[in-house]
Structures are given as C-alpha cells and as structure tokens.
Design an enzyme around this catalytic site. Structure first.
Site, short mmCIF file in Angstrom:
data_model
loop_
_atom_site.label_atom_id
_atom_site.label_comp_id
_atom_site.label_asym_id
_atom_site.label_seq_id
_atom_site.Cartn_x
_atom_site.Cartn_y
_atom_site.Cartn_z
N GLU A 109 3.75 25.94 -42.69
CA GLU A 109 4.80 26.90 -42.34
C GLU A 109 4.83 28.11 -43.28
O GLU A 109 5.81 28.36 -43.98
CB GLU A 109 6.17 26.20 -42.32
CG GLU A 109 6.30 25.19 -41.21
CD GLU A 109 7.68 24.51 -41.18
OE1 GLU A 109 8.48 24.74 -42.11
OE2 GLU A 109 7.95 23.76 -40.22
N GLU A 125 4.95 19.61 -35.15
CA GLU A 125 6.14 18.92 -35.65
C GLU A 125 7.26 19.00 -34.62
O GLU A 125 7.47 20.04 -34.00
CB GLU A 125 6.65 19.54 -36.96
CG GLU A 125 5.79 19.30 -38.18
CD GLU A 125 6.43 19.85 -39.44
OE1 GLU A 125 7.68 20.00 -39.47
OE2 GLU A 125 5.70 20.16 -40.40
#
Length: 686
Positions: free
Chosen positions: A158, A313
């Site tokens: 991320e 995710e």
C-alpha cells in the site's frame, strides 16, 4: 473464438484464495504453524501473501540475514499444495536502520523528520534506503525465485504518502527542470506573476508547505505528479532488484484507493494489478449504493491494465479501524467476494489469515480467530467460498466486455479539489463520478474506468463527469470519438483549465466547446437548502419528460450548435438550457449543465445506453438493488447476478438458455435471489 488471458501464474491456474500470513509473529510456537497448514487446506485456501512486514525477522541486524524460518514455511507450503506471493518487506523498516540511518525516515510537509515507528515512514529518495531494499530484495530473489511454492512478488505494501526532506527537494527540482527546461517556462505554466511568485533560481523552489507556499495551484499539481513518479520509481527499483534471479515471476503491489498517487502510472511496471477493498457493509438497510461504489473501484483497477486483477486484501468478517466494526451478515461474505470476481478479479484474498495477538490489528478480522480452530461462523463462510471458487476455474482469465467507459483522471481529481470555487463546502467530484457509474451499474452495463491518455476507440459510450482539467489533446480525442460515431456525456465544470491548471481562454468548456456545441458563461454554487429544477419536454429520441430536481451546482450556458432537451425551471435563469445534445459527425454529445439526482441519472442512462447500442450483462429489467455483471471468453459468457437490496428479489432473465455454474442446473426464465444472494450463470456467447 476463445479470448482469455493466461492465468496469472501457471503454477496456480485456478481462482486464487488466501490471505496475508504473518508466520514471523508465531516463530515461538511451531504448533501454530503446523495447525495453520491444516486449516488452510480445510478452508480451501491455496495462496498466502508472506513476509510483508517481516524485515526485522529477515535481517535482525545490519547485514545479518535469517532465512531459515522462511525456508521451512515455503517448503511446507510446497509439500501441501499451497503457494505464496512473496513480499518485499519495505513497508516498514527495522529499528536498527532508523537508529543508524535516520535519513531513511520521512520529513513531513512542516519540515520535521519523523521518529521511528508506524509503516510507510520512509523516504523513497534516500540512497541508504534504496541500497538496503535492493540488498534484501536481491537476497530474497536469489534464494526463492525458483522455489516451487512462490507464484510471484508482492512489492512492498500500500504505497502512499510523501517526503519533504532535502533529497526529495533536490529530486523535485530535477523533475521540474526535466519538465520545463527553463525557469521562464515554469513561471509561465505556474502563473508565477501572481502574488510576486516569480522564481529566478531553481534553488528557490520548494515543495508545498503549510507554513510556506500552498496557493499556487500548478505548483500543488506538479508536486502530486512528482510524488507519484518518485513512488513509481521506487517501486521499479524494488522490482528490478528481484528480477535478476526470477524474471518470469509476476510482480504486483497492493493498492488502496489512496488519493495521493496516480495509480495509472504503476500499470506499465506491474505484471498484474492488485488492490485492497474494505467497504463498511451494512451501514444502511440497503447495501446497493455502497456496492456500486465498490464496483467503481473494481472497474477502475481492472481497467488499469485491461485484464483480470487480484483482490489482494479484504476482510472475512470485520475491520478494527473503521468508525464502526460491523460483522458481515450471513451471505455477505460470498456476495461481496464474488462481486470482485464478477468485475474481473481472479482472486479473493484477505487481511488476515490468523489474528495477531497484540498491537493495532489484534482485533482486525481474520480467517482464524484467537480461539484458534475452525469451528467459527467466519471460518465456515470462508470454507464455503473456497468451494465455490474451486468451481469457477473456467472463469479465470476471462475479460470484461465493456463498451462503456467513465473518464477519471487523478490530476483532474486533484485540480478540482484545489480550484477554490465555486462551492468550497464541497464540489463532490468523486461523488458525482460514482453517481454516473452507479446509474450504469444498476442497469448491468459493463463499464471501464479510463484515463484521458487511454485509447477511446473501443467504446461506444464515454461519460466524462466534471472534466475540469481538460488538455487540448483530450478535447481533440473526444471530438474524434464523437465524429466517428461515439456518444459522449459531459457535465458542468468541464473544460475549465489546462494541464497546468490555467484557465482556458475564449470560453468554456474550452477544448470541448465544438464537440458539445455550447458556451458556458457562468456557474453558480448553491447552498444545501437551495433547489432548482430541469423540465424536459420529451419528443426527442430519449423520450424523457417531466421535471427533475437540480441542486448544488447550476451552470448558465448558451446553446450554440446543440439542441436543447431541458431547461431550468426556477430563479433568474429559468428557461435557459440545462440539458443539451449536439450532433457531430456520426455521433452525439450530451451536456448536463447542473447536478441532477439519481432518479434522472437512472432514467437518462437507461435511454442513452440503448441509443448508443452498448452491451448489458442481462437484457432484462433488473429489480432495485440487483445488478448483473459479465465476463466472457468469446464462446461462453459468465453472468453474475447479485442482490444487494437487503430483501429477496425475483430476477427475470432475457430468454436465453442459462446454466447455474455451481449446481449445473438450468436456470429457467427467472431466478430467485434471497437477500444477499448471488448466482453465477453460464450461457453461449453466440
């Protein structure tokens, strides 16, 4: 004619199902690791993301590497038919590095360097940080690139944020010099004469700061572009470090709707796009609005490379960082997971496999709870989905046949928010884009989310809401698209500034004026309690009539070559054009001069999709809260029918023969979906 992409990994040519796995947190208890293998197989999980934040476990001291625990794990995976996305652990550096090399820590916009801690707290320009990541990545690649359990590289985690240290200031100036060459060109592009901001030396330029310069819009825009380029360059640096030993392994990095980065710039360096999705399900009785919002991002990330992506995710139950940690209701796990597959994902993966025992994510949802066994509701949901995904192998690699696209540029997004007018209490750019996308989603229209630099030629309908920042070249591309027979829909606050955030002269909407056939003279921001209306007379090919509510933004336009389809009902501009259509070449362009609500958008796009001849997943009237999405290989279509309404729905089909992919039974003329229900139907593409 079979058209499908090869599987993301030939080692695992099925739907990927798994989670982030942190065995480095459990090295003190080998029995936990043994039990995890048993539970993974029981849940139908075939892939894990490993090592994402494991730098301290892999290099506990500078230059001292400890790979034995990872050797044991990957060997155990290989013996049990489980695979791994092997991560580079740059998302969080070890404490020894911060202590010895404080330059690796970020400097915030206030010019204060951070202390050690958190994650994403590192400078992408730091030579030391780049050196250390390259060393560790190369060692991981040398040791594991040919390991039978490894299917690809999970680069960092991320990416996000920016750094304002001296290294980054120097790189920013180099970036600006490469772009503008001369200070005169920069001063012109930045309109630097305003407030005496003219620069006479490159060394005078710094990044935007809360206690310095922050009001030069082109400066702000260029900083955001630079931060993206610097982050992409660091990601490329990481990929190059692992490529030497394993050039055939695909590389991805998990994205997470971070506004600060233009994710399109990552597409060229990644082999597959992946993203992390955490909706707040069950905020409302009807989850359809939220589902449409999530679908927009599935479509966006799929469109970055125009091929299947990975849901890297999601949560199997709840999060622990949202304002309310609500449990997924029965059926929602399967529905929301297959929603990702419907929009092009070839995986469903979770954060996390096993709940951490301590620290900030110890209560974040996981497949295995603190109780440590499989006898939980969440584990049962995951195992059920694992069985479903195992039956969807023929869907793997199939594309989405979108003939409609929404234009969504990051620099337009940034520029709109920095505009300082006409409604500083909220221009609602993203909200507007979501609303237009949602109207298409409700009708089951497959939709790509593209950028202005993408190829427009494969689409029949392009929607460009609030295209405030519109380059001359983008205007020419849209003009050619319409002339060649395409349908364009644009709105208020479009064609206002160029790529340097300088206002177009000669009348708005600037480069779109000929295509849209209108001149926008003024725009008015309305207070929340203000309302206007748009009256449509009907009689045109859309056949829309009646009055619809307008709010928040009203543009006062003049129809030049455009036909007026609707007019304002109130205020001093009552009777003036509010909805127009301009015919150009073989196509047409619609312009909405005001913000209209969902009832109008739903009716409008139903008609426009029909006249533009775009494909729908189901040529049937879908009940409220139900949508349909399609994937196809050219021989067979896979239609996902999903019910987010919160109530049972009866869904008509379109007369074609369908087979339920899970039960292998014929579907008949209609299907019954319980609340939260989903069906995957197969039909011939012919």
């Amino acid at each position: 004619m079979n058209k499908r992409f090869p599987p993301i990994s030939p080692k695992l040519p099925v739907m990927m199902h798994g989670a982030d796995y942190n065995p480095d947190q459990w090295q003190h208890d080998p029995k936990v690791l043994e039990e995890d293998i048993r539970l993974m197989k029981l849940a139908g999980c075939n892939v894990m993301s490993v090592g994402i934040f494991a730098w301290a476990a892999l290099e506990p001291e500078e230059g001292v590497f400890a790979f034995e625990w990872l050797d044991r794990l990957l060997d155990s995976f290989a013996k049990n038919g489980i695979y791994a996305w092997l991560a580079t652990p740059s998302g969080a550096r070890p404490a020894w590095m911060s202590a010895k090399y404080p330059e690796v820590l970020r400097v915030e916009a206030n010019r204060v360097r951070n202390l050690h801690g958190m994650r994403h707290n590192h400078c992408y320009s730091s030579p030391v940080y780049r050196e250390k990541t390259a060393i560790l990545n190369a060692k991981l690649a040398e040791r594991y690139a040919n390991h039978p359990a490894v299917v690809g590289w999970h680069i960092s985690n991320e990416f996000g944020g920016d750094c304002h240290c001296d290294y980054c200031q120097a790189e920013f100036r180099k970036w600006l010099q490469a772009k503008y060459v001369t200070l005169d060109a920069l001063n012109s592009a930045w309109w630097a004469a305003f407030w005496a901001h003219t620069y006479t030396d490159w060394a005078q330029i710094e990044s935007p700061a809360p206690h310095g310069e922050s009001m030069v819009h082109a400066h702000n825009l260029d900083w955001r572009r630079f931060v993206t380029d610097r982050t992409v360059d660091f990601c490329r640096h990481e990929i190059e470090a692992v490529r030497g030993a394993g050039p055939e392994l695909p590389a991805t990095t998990n994205m997470h709707m971070i506004e600060g980065l233009d994710y399109r710039r990552f597409a060229d360096i990644l082999d597959v796009v992946s993203w992390d999705s955490y909706p707040t399900w069950h905020e409302a009785e009807d989850d359809s609005q939220l589902a449409a919002y999530v679908s927009f991002y599935h479509d966006l990330f799929r469109s970055l490379k125009k091929k299947p992506f990975l849901l890297m995710e999601s949560t199997p139950s709840l999060t622990n960082w949202q304002s309310v940690s609500k449990l997924k209701r029965p059926g929602m796990h399967k529905l929301s997971s297959l929603q990702a597959v419907a929009h092009g994902s070839d995986s469903v993966q979770y954060f996390q496999w096993r709940k951490s025992r301590g620290s900030s994510e110890k209560f974040h949802g996981a497949v295995v709870d603190h109780v440590g066994h499989e006898h939980t509701r969440v584990f049962a949901d995951v195992a059920e989905l694992g069985r479903t995904l195992a039956g969807l192998t023929e869907v793997v690699g199939t594309p989405t046949p979108a003939e409609t696209a929404i234009l969504f540029d990051w620099d337009n997004r940034w520029a709109v928010k920095d505009a300082q007018g006409p409604r500083n209490m909220g221009l609602g750019y993203e909200r507007t884009v979501y609303a237009h996308h949602r109207a298409l989603w409700e009708h089951g229209v497959p939709t790509d989310v593209i950028g202005s630099e993408d190829d427009f030629s494969g689409y029949k309908l392009i929607v460009a809401p609030m295209l405030y920042l519109c380059r001359e070249e983008t205007g020419r591309k849209l003009e050619r698209f319409v002339e060649a027979g395409g349908t364009l829909v644009s709105t208020y606050w479009s064609g206002v500034v160029d790529e340097n955030d300088l206002c177009h002269l000669g009348g708005f909407p600037g480069p779109l004026r000929r295509t849209l056939g209108i001149w926008a003279e003024e725009i008015e921001g309305l207070y929340d309690h203000d309302r206007n209306g748009v009256r449509l007379a009907g009689g045109d090919e859309l056949g829309l009539e009646g009055t619809y509510e307008a709010h928040e933004l009203c543009e006062l336009i003049h129809a030049e070559s455009a036909e007026v389809l609707g007019v304002y009902t109130d205020d001093f501009y009552a009777g003036r054009p509010a909805l127009t259509r301009n015919r150009l070449g073989r196509g047409q362009a619609y312009y909405m001069a005001t913000r209209l609500k969902d009832d109008f958008l739903g009716a409008f796009y139903r008609k426009v999709a029909g006249t533009a001849g775009v494909r729908r997943a189901l040529e049937a009237d879908l009940p409220v809260g139900v949508t349909a999405q399609i994937r196809t290989d050219g021989d067979s279509d896979y239609v996902f029918v999903m019910n987010f309404s919160g109530e049972a729905r009866s869904v008509p089909l379109d007369g074609r023969p369908y087979v339920d992919l899970e039960s292998s039974e014929a579907a008949g003329d209609r299907i019954e979906l319980p609340a939260g229900g989903v069906r995957v139907l197969k039909r011939s593409s012919k």
